[in-house]
Design a protein around this motif. Structure first.
Motif, PDB file in Angstrom:
ATOM      1  N   ASP A  82      -7.996   1.253   1.750  1.00  0.00           N
ATOM      2  CA  ASP A  82      -8.747   0.985   3.093  1.00  0.00           C
ATOM      3  C   ASP A  82      -7.335   1.311   4.060  1.00  0.00           C
ATOM      4  O   ASP A  82      -7.280  -0.287   3.717  1.00  0.00           O
ATOM      5  CB  ASP A  82      -9.059   0.379   3.292  1.00  0.00           C
ATOM      6  N   VAL A  83      -6.609   1.565   4.699  1.00  0.00           N
ATOM      7  CA  VAL A  83      -5.754   1.629   5.633  1.00  0.00           C
ATOM      8  C   VAL A  83      -5.816   0.961   6.412  1.00  0.00           C
ATOM      9  O   VAL A  83      -4.687   0.017   6.451  1.00  0.00           O
ATOM     10  CB  VAL A  83      -4.969   3.271   5.986  1.00  0.00           C
ATOM     11  N   ASN A  84      -6.944   1.095   7.792  1.00  0.00           N
ATOM     12  CA  ASN A  84      -7.526   0.276   8.548  1.00  0.00           C
ATOM     13  C   ASN A  84      -7.387  -1.423   8.662  1.00  0.00           C
ATOM     14  O   ASN A  84      -6.982  -1.763   8.857  1.00  0.00           O
ATOM     15  CB  ASN A  84      -8.683   0.590   9.016  1.00  0.00           C
ATOM     16  N   LEU A  85      -8.068  -2.098   7.007  1.00  0.00           N
ATOM     17  CA  LEU A  85      -8.340  -2.923   6.893  1.00  0.00           C
ATOM     18  C   LEU A  85      -6.965  -3.300   6.043  1.00  0.00           C
ATOM     19  O   LEU A  85      -6.384  -4.804   6.171  1.00  0.00           O
ATOM     20  CB  LEU A  85      -8.518  -3.331   5.026  1.00  0.00           C
ATOM     21  N   GLY A 131      -6.380 -11.917   1.546  1.00  0.00           N
ATOM     22  CA  GLY A 131      -7.545 -11.321   0.254  1.00  0.00           C
ATOM     23  C   GLY A 131      -7.793 -10.105   1.267  1.00  0.00           C
ATOM     24  O   GLY A 131      -8.334  -8.799   0.495  1.00  0.00           O
ATOM     25  N   LYS A 132      -7.390  -9.810   2.532  1.00  0.00           N
ATOM     26  CA  LYS A 132      -8.015  -8.394   2.934  1.00  0.00           C
ATOM     27  C   LYS A 132      -6.728  -7.691   2.986  1.00  0.00           C
ATOM     28  O   LYS A 132      -7.311  -6.401   2.038  1.00  0.00           O
ATOM     29  CB  LYS A 132      -7.728  -8.550   4.939  1.00  0.00           C
ATOM     30  N   ALA A 133      -5.907  -7.846   2.385  1.00  0.00           N
ATOM     31  CA  ALA A 133      -4.657  -7.019   2.180  1.00  0.00           C
ATOM     32  C   ALA A 133      -5.166  -6.672   0.782  1.00  0.00           C
ATOM     33  O   ALA A 133      -4.693  -5.095   0.332  1.00  0.00           O
ATOM     34  CB  ALA A 133      -3.357  -7.604   2.224  1.00  0.00           C
ATOM     35  N   ILE A 134      -5.347  -7.481   0.206  1.00  0.00           N
ATOM     36  CA  ILE A 134      -5.683  -7.232  -1.530  1.00  0.00           C
ATOM     37  C   ILE A 134      -6.501  -5.984  -1.339  1.00  0.00           C
ATOM     38  O   ILE A 134      -6.983  -4.837  -2.071  1.00  0.00           O
ATOM     39  CB  ILE A 134      -5.105  -8.472  -2.371  1.00  0.00           C
ATOM     40  N   SER A 135      -7.801  -6.445  -0.836  1.00  0.00           N
ATOM     41  CA  SER A 135      -8.900  -5.575  -0.798  1.00  0.00           C
ATOM     42  C   SER A 135      -8.801  -4.147  -0.279  1.00  0.00           C
ATOM     43  O   SER A 135      -9.152  -2.805  -0.665  1.00  0.00           O
ATOM     44  CB  SER A 135      -9.903  -6.412  -0.305  1.00  0.00           C
ATOM     45  N   GLY A 136      -7.971  -4.349   1.001  1.00  0.00           N
ATOM     46  CA  GLY A 136      -7.516  -2.812   1.617  1.00  0.00           C
ATOM     47  C   GLY A 136      -6.054  -2.216   0.381  1.00  0.00           C
ATOM     48  O   GLY A 136      -6.874  -0.947   0.469  1.00  0.00           O
ATOM     49  N   ILE A 137      -5.890  -2.593  -0.230  1.00  0.00           N
ATOM     50  CA  ILE A 137      -4.976  -1.827  -1.972  1.00  0.00           C
ATOM     51  C   ILE A 137      -6.286  -1.615  -2.415  1.00  0.00           C
ATOM     52  O   ILE A 137      -6.052   0.171  -3.159  1.00  0.00           O
ATOM     53  CB  ILE A 137      -3.650  -2.282  -1.828  1.00  0.00           C
ATOM     54  N   ASP A 156      -4.564  -4.061   9.093  1.00  0.00           N
ATOM     55  CA  ASP A 156      -5.294  -4.991  10.054  1.00  0.00           C
ATOM     56  C   ASP A 156      -4.064  -6.135   9.870  1.00  0.00           C
ATOM     57  O   ASP A 156      -4.350  -7.426  10.445  1.00  0.00           O
ATOM     58  CB  ASP A 156      -6.669  -5.059  10.463  1.00  0.00           C
ATOM     59  N   ALA A 157      -4.081  -6.600   8.032  1.00  0.00           N
ATOM     60  CA  ALA A 157      -4.681  -7.881   7.967  1.00  0.00           C
ATOM     61  C   ALA A 157      -2.689  -8.083   7.484  1.00  0.00           C
ATOM     62  O   ALA A 157      -2.032  -8.548   7.883  1.00  0.00           O
ATOM     63  CB  ALA A 157      -4.767  -7.579   6.349  1.00  0.00           C
ATOM     64  N   VAL A 158      -1.956  -6.932   8.029  1.00  0.00           N
ATOM     65  CA  VAL A 158      -0.317  -7.105   7.938  1.00  0.00           C
ATOM     66  C   VAL A 158      -0.294  -7.197   9.606  1.00  0.00           C
ATOM     67  O   VAL A 158       0.733  -8.355   9.526  1.00  0.00           O
ATOM     68  CB  VAL A 158      -0.312  -5.723   7.902  1.00  0.00           C
ATOM     69  N   LEU A 159      -1.253  -6.484   9.960  1.00  0.00           N
ATOM     70  CA  LEU A 159      -1.025  -7.644  11.677  1.00  0.00           C
ATOM     71  C   LEU A 159      -1.213  -8.891  12.340  1.00  0.00           C
ATOM     72  O   LEU A 159      -0.402  -9.393  12.674  1.00  0.00           O
ATOM     73  CB  LEU A 159      -1.154  -6.569  12.318  1.00  0.00           C
ATOM     74  N   GLY A 160      -2.160  -9.297  11.542  1.00  0.00           N
ATOM     75  CA  GLY A 160      -2.002 -10.419  11.467  1.00  0.00           C
ATOM     76  C   GLY A 160      -1.142 -11.583  11.041  1.00  0.00           C
ATOM     77  O   GLY A 160      -1.524 -13.102  11.307  1.00  0.00           O
ATOM     78  N   LEU A 161      -0.848 -11.356   9.379  1.00  0.00           N
ATOM     79  CA  LEU A 161      -0.134 -11.806   8.730  1.00  0.00           C
ATOM     80  C   LEU A 161       1.356 -12.103   9.427  1.00  0.00           C
ATOM     81  O   LEU A 161       2.473 -13.065   9.015  1.00  0.00           O
ATOM     82  CB  LEU A 161      -0.059 -11.375   7.474  1.00  0.00           C
TER      83      LEU A 161
END
Length: 217
Positions: free
Chosen positions: A118-121, A108-114, A124-129
């Motif tokens: 929002d680069v940071n969001l 959800g964060k990755a999709i919201s970031g795109i 961070d989602a990629v790093l978490g996944l």
């Protein structure tokens, strides 16, 4: 049984009932499903079905499986979907994907970031996944995610292809020595298939909009 239970509250979706009294370790006995193939548009239309409505319900239910249930059909090709008595029937649960609550939140964060640019969001989602084969260079990952978001520029959500978004994210992860968990690889394949089905039924529906609608809801 798990899939059936998770979807029993959805009045436009079902799956074959399992007959446990006849089922053994060697024989699986389920309800016979007739109905129309989901890609037989002519017969569906002749039977009075609205193709756009089927497409909308299919997209909504698939995103529910991913974002709410964390248990999704990973092989949603037309042969595994029928329409019977006003309901979409999911068949063949031989390939299912599971997502933890944490993974669902990060997706959800990755999709919201795109969606927000929002680069940071997104980073961070990629790093978490991801699963790392080496120490991640966060600055390089930031630049790669920034480049990715620049590609989308000012594109509206309605112009974005969710499966393509996942492919692009996977490419960024590969370049940074980060691999996707198997469940996310299954998800990317499943999304590509479902988007094709939905587009054929209802070209005006965009699956990315369905996801962001659920996230904001």
């Amino acid at each position: 049984e798990k899939f059936h239970k998770l979807n029993e509250g959805v009045n436009f979706v079902t799956s074959p009932a399992l007959f446990r009294e006849y089922t053994t370790t060697h024989v699986l006995v389920m309800e016979r499903i007739d109905g129309y193939a989901i890609d037989d548009h002519e017969k569906l239309t002749q039977a009075g079905y609205d193709l756009a409505e089927i497409g909308a319900k299919l997209a909504d239910n698939y995103i529910k499986q991913i974002m709410e249930d964390g248990f999704f059909h990973a092989d949603p090709h037309p042969g595994n979907l029928r329409v019977r008595d006003g309901k979409i029937v999911w068949l063949d649960m031989g390939m299912m994907g599971s997502l933890s609550e944490r993974e669902r939140g990060l997706i959800g964060k990755a999709i919201s970031g795109i969606a927000r640019g929002d680069v940071n969001l997104c980073r961070d989602a990629v790093l978490g996944l991801g699963q790392f084969s080496k120490k991640a260079d966060k600055r390089q990952l930031y630049r790669d995610v920034e480049d990715l978001l620049d590609q989308y520029g000012s594109a509206s959500l309605g112009d974005m292809d969710l499966a393509r978004v996942f492919e692009d994210l996977t490419e960024v992860m590969k370049r940074n020595g980060i691999s996707m968990p198997g469940s996310l690889t299954m998800l990317a394949r499943g999304l590509a298939t479902i988007e094709g089905l939905v587009a054929a039924l209802s070209p005006e529906i965009n699956v990315m909009n369905v996801v962001t609608g659920r996230l904001s809801g």
